[in-house]
Design an enzyme around this catalytic site. Structure first.
Site, PDB file in Angstrom:
ATOM      1  N   LYS A  48       0.824  -1.214   0.000  1.00  0.00           N
ATOM      2  CA  LYS A  48       0.000   0.000   0.000  1.00  0.00           C
ATOM      3  C   LYS A  48       0.856   1.262   0.000  1.00  0.00           C
ATOM      4  O   LYS A  48       0.623   2.186  -0.790  1.00  0.00           O
ATOM      5  CB  LYS A  48      -0.928  -0.004   1.215  1.00  0.00           C
ATOM      6  CG  LYS A  48      -1.650   1.303   1.470  1.00  0.00           C
ATOM      7  CD  LYS A  48      -2.469   1.253   2.724  1.00  0.00           C
ATOM      8  CE  LYS A  48      -1.620   1.112   3.949  1.00  0.00           C
ATOM      9  NZ  LYS A  48      -0.773   2.309   4.241  1.00  0.00           N
ATOM     10  N   THR A  49       1.843   1.318   0.904  1.00  0.00           N
ATOM     11  CA  THR A  49       2.686   2.511   1.010  1.00  0.00           C
ATOM     12  C   THR A  49       3.455   2.738  -0.282  1.00  0.00           C
ATOM     13  O   THR A  49       3.606   3.876  -0.743  1.00  0.00           O
ATOM     14  CB  THR A  49       3.667   2.362   2.187  1.00  0.00           C
ATOM     15  OG1 THR A  49       2.918   2.189   3.393  1.00  0.00           O
ATOM     16  CG2 THR A  49       4.546   3.592   2.314  1.00  0.00           C
ATOM     17  N   ASP A 240      -4.466   8.163   2.978  1.00  0.00           N
ATOM     18  CA  ASP A 240      -3.939   6.868   3.410  1.00  0.00           C
ATOM     19  C   ASP A 240      -4.853   6.262   4.475  1.00  0.00           C
ATOM     20  O   ASP A 240      -5.490   6.990   5.238  1.00  0.00           O
ATOM     21  CB  ASP A 240      -2.529   7.086   3.979  1.00  0.00           C
ATOM     22  CG  ASP A 240      -1.820   5.783   4.313  1.00  0.00           C
ATOM     23  OD1 ASP A 240      -2.184   4.745   3.729  1.00  0.00           O
ATOM     24  OD2 ASP A 240      -0.896   5.811   5.145  1.00  0.00           O
ATOM     25  N   GLU A 241      -4.930   4.930   4.536  1.00  0.00           N
ATOM     26  CA  GLU A 241      -5.720   4.218   5.552  1.00  0.00           C
ATOM     27  C   GLU A 241      -7.146   4.768   5.623  1.00  0.00           C
ATOM     28  O   GLU A 241      -7.684   5.049   6.702  1.00  0.00           O
ATOM     29  CB  GLU A 241      -5.041   4.314   6.928  1.00  0.00           C
ATOM     30  CG  GLU A 241      -3.632   3.749   6.988  1.00  0.00           C
ATOM     31  CD  GLU A 241      -3.578   2.227   7.014  1.00  0.00           C
ATOM     32  OE1 GLU A 241      -4.622   1.596   6.740  1.00  0.00           O
ATOM     33  OE2 GLU A 241      -2.501   1.670   7.288  1.00  0.00           O
ATOM     34  N   ARG A 620      -0.900 -11.383   9.825  1.00  0.00           N
ATOM     35  CA  ARG A 620       0.383 -10.917  10.381  1.00  0.00           C
ATOM     36  C   ARG A 620       1.474 -11.962  10.188  1.00  0.00           C
ATOM     37  O   ARG A 620       2.664 -11.657  10.299  1.00  0.00           O
ATOM     38  CB  ARG A 620       0.261 -10.647  11.888  1.00  0.00           C
ATOM     39  CG  ARG A 620      -0.732  -9.581  12.343  1.00  0.00           C
ATOM     40  CD  ARG A 620      -0.589  -8.285  11.601  1.00  0.00           C
ATOM     41  NE  ARG A 620      -1.512  -8.238  10.485  1.00  0.00           N
ATOM     42  CZ  ARG A 620      -1.407  -7.383   9.470  1.00  0.00           C
ATOM     43  NH1 ARG A 620      -0.410  -6.524   9.421  1.00  0.00           N
ATOM     44  NH2 ARG A 620      -2.283  -7.399   8.476  1.00  0.00           N
TER      45      ARG A 620
END
Length: 667
Positions: A48-49, A240-241, A620
């Site tokens: 995403k980043t 973002d987010e 995770r």
């Protein structure tokens, strides 16, 4: 000036970037999408980043000026990281962008344009402590005795309540009912407190943290000229987010982004912060509020093995139809082990299995810091902390402090210590200072007075505390609380003499301290769960001194308290705090209905957010995932049979392998 891909304004202004070589097909499609409303659904571990960073670089490569781009994030760290990466790619300094948190951008906007809504340019911003102090004054103006009732929220929890209502755009009644049920008797009073607080801020020309958003939105609504300025100024808005936006933030974006050149990046399946104000509907209804929205899915996952992703996709498939965006995580890695399903008898057996497996992983060359134990609520980690401490395996709790180091646990333990040993002055002082206007000196004097009175009358010290001669020395503000405290201490003392430790603990929780807890903490319900887990812990002991001794030994540990992020120690964390992180091996514990999802979430109908939290937890893990659940729950009283979490039952059995435990956990 309109943005076009075919006619960049400043060709050659930045170094050439080979976007095709740097991005996969999904990322490239989102990064190079034509201007317009864009919803980028970035699955867990999909980059995403990277996508956001390269989108900024792409816009710059097409001639968009840095000052035309508004980048909104949830942490300054995230904004700095992205803009520094942009700097590395393009050579353009971060300071040339408007990039940062919603609050920092709101502050910037209000400094420049706040006068349009009557906010002078020289306003100052209060910190959290100052905000709570001003609220306290506002409440006392209305009701001087309000804070003397220990079941009423202290200034901190009251501020949290008001803040959440403001950010979610909900009424105070709705906010109390859903998030602060312990304050349901104050529904009619909180609105007046909030108004008096707002009046005091205005007269002092100060704002609090929430005002930076609320006033920014007010500015955009009441000043069409300012709204038009921002809309024209920022021809491209990147968020973002986006799934974490609250009501204020989403409306701010909509008002600035009336041109609809908004790129919202997020993942509806990772919306897990409603208790902090995040509104799931914001991302779900984005296409409705921005007609013509094109949805880009970034689904290639570079983190986890295909087998872990298959299970994660199974979690997504269980979501209700029409209440989510379809997506399927696709693996970039080679095959690994299917996740393991581990059924343990109870929390202790679950902990013993995990420790045994952790040692095996160490023998296989896995570093402790690459192993995480995740849980839904802090109290669920008690057994594993006890086992790790017993075997001296270093660990860090990244979502708070160790169980017995939490303030409310230490308070209750101090109460038990004092009742068992009334000469324990340190324990007495910790309890006594919880009373209004009682400091350590007062606590010491009251104890000395009780000791003197007990000797003179040949009485028990706990009984002497309740005598009028001692009570007369209590500060006026604490006078009403004093008899309730002393009565509670005497009840616990009687229980210690005649009943097992678990009963004494239960009485201590239900007495004076339980009422104190309601007013002291906004998250009263979760802290009460922690305290109730002490009842189960106490059930392991026949004598109170054995229990207290074990607690104090655990509390006095000093190993690995530095929380050095580079230290080779096991990581323990709630799932909420683990979002954004990854580990080679993940143990997800307490997967039984009532524990995950939590019982209060089931009862309040918030199961869907719990399911999204489960999805966050399983994603995770990179290499190995262990799904553990106890058959019996002994927390808070008698043993209760548990059923596996509904989230486990929804997943096809072929997506995991059952691991049968043998005594001593032989592999």
């Amino acid at each position: 000036m309109e943005f076009t891909l075919d006619n960049p304004r400043s060709p050659g202004a930045i170094p050439p970037i080979d976007f095709k070589a740097q991005l996969n097909e999904e990322q490239l499609a989102a990064v190079t999408a034509e201007p317009g409303p864009l919803l980028v659904l970035a699955g867990a571990g999909s980059g995403k980043t990277r996508t956001l960073t390269y989108r900024v670089a792409w816009l710059l490569s097409q001639g968009v000026r840095p000052g035309d781009i508004l980048l909104l994030t949830f942490t300054n760290k995230a904004a700095k990281e992205m803009l520094h990466r942009v700097n590395d790619l393009t050579g353009i300094e971060p300071g040339r962008f408007w990039g940062g948190t919603f609050h920092s951008m709101g502050h910037r906007a209000l400094r420049t344009h706040g006068e349009a809504i009557g906010l002078t340019r020289n306003f100052t911003i209060m910190d959290a402590e100052e905000s709570e102090s001003l609220l306290k004054e506002a409440v006392q103006d209305t009701d001087k005795a309000f804070f003397k009732d220990k079941t009423h929220p202290r200034p901190g929890p009251l501020h949290d309540l008001i803040s959440l209502a403001r950010n979610t755009r909900a009424t105070f009644a709705e906010t109390i009912t859903r998030y602060f049920p312990q304050y349901d008797g104050l529904v009619e009073r909180v609105p007046l407190f909030a108004k008096r607080y707002a009046d005091r801020k205005k007269s002092a020309n100060v704002v609090d943290y929430d005002d930076l958003l609320e006033f920014w939105l007010d500015l955009l609504r009441r000043s069409p000229e300012t709204a038009a300025y921002f809309s024209h100024r920022f021809s491209h808005i990147l968020v973002d987010e986006y799934q974490d936006t609250n009501g204020l933030q989403a409306e701010i974006v909509d008002l600035i982004g009336t041109h609809h050149r908004v790129m919202a990046v997020g993942d509806d399946a990772q919306c897990i912060y409603s208790w902090r104000g995040a509104n799931f509907e914001n991302i779900l209804t984005f296409p409705e509020r921005h007609p013509g929205t094109r949805i880009h899915r970034i689904e290639t996952n570079y983190r986890s093995t295909p087998q872990i992703l298959e299970l994660a996709n199974g979690v997504l498939l269980a979501q209700p139809k029409g209440r989510h965006f379809d997506k399927e995580l696709k693996p970039a890695r080679s095959d690994g082990e299917r996740p393991f399903l581990v059924q343990a008898m109870d929390g202790r057996e679950q902990a013993q299995f995990i420790v045994q497996r952790v040692r095996g992983l160490q023998d296989e060359g896995c570093a402790l810091k690459d192993i995480a134990i995740l849980y839904r609520a802090h109290f669920q980690a008690l057994d594993i902390q006890l086992e790790l401490s017993r075997l001296q395996i270093p660990y860090q709790i990244t979502s708070g402090v160790r169980f017995f180091e939490q303030a409310h646990i230490r308070d209750l333990v101090a109460m038990l210590r004092f009742v068992y040993n009334p000469s324990d002055l340190a324990a007495w002082q910790r309890v006594a200072v919880l009373l209004p206007k009682v400091g350590e000196k007062n606590a010491h004097k009251l104890h000395a007075a009780a000791v003197e009175h007990a000797r003179a009358k040949s009485r028990d010290l706990l009984d002497a505390l309740g005598d009028p001669e001692v009570a007369s020395r209590v500060p006026k503000d604490a006078a009403e609380e004093w008899p309730k405290l002393t009565a509670s201490l005497q009840q616990v003392a009687e229980a210690m003499r005649t009943l097992p430790p678990a009963s004494a603990v239960d009485l201590a929780i239900d007495g004076w301290y339980g009422d104190y807890l309601k007013g002291a903490y906004a998250n009263y319900v979760s802290r009460l769960d922690d305290l109730k887990s002490l009842v189960g812990f106490a059930g392991r002991f026949e004598e109170m001194p054995d229990m207290l001794g074990q607690i104090m030994l655990l509390s006095s540990e000093t190993s690995d308290r530095s929380a050095d992020p580079d230290a080779d120690s096991l990581r323990l964390t709630t799932v909420h705090q683990a979002k954004g992180l990854e580990y080679g091996v993940v143990f997800l514990i307490g997967l039984a209905d009532g524990l995950f999802p939590l019982r209060r979430s089931i009862e309040s109908g918030d199961v869907e957010e719990e399911r999204r939290l489960f999805y966050v937890a399983v994603t995770r893990a990179r290499d190995e995932l262990y799904l553990c659940y106890p058959q019996v729950n002994t927390k808070g009283g008698p043993a209760v049979m548990m059923t596996p979490s509904r989230f486990l039952q929804e997943i096809p059995a072929g997506l995991y392998q059952q691991l049968k435990l043998k005594r001593r956990f032989a592999w």
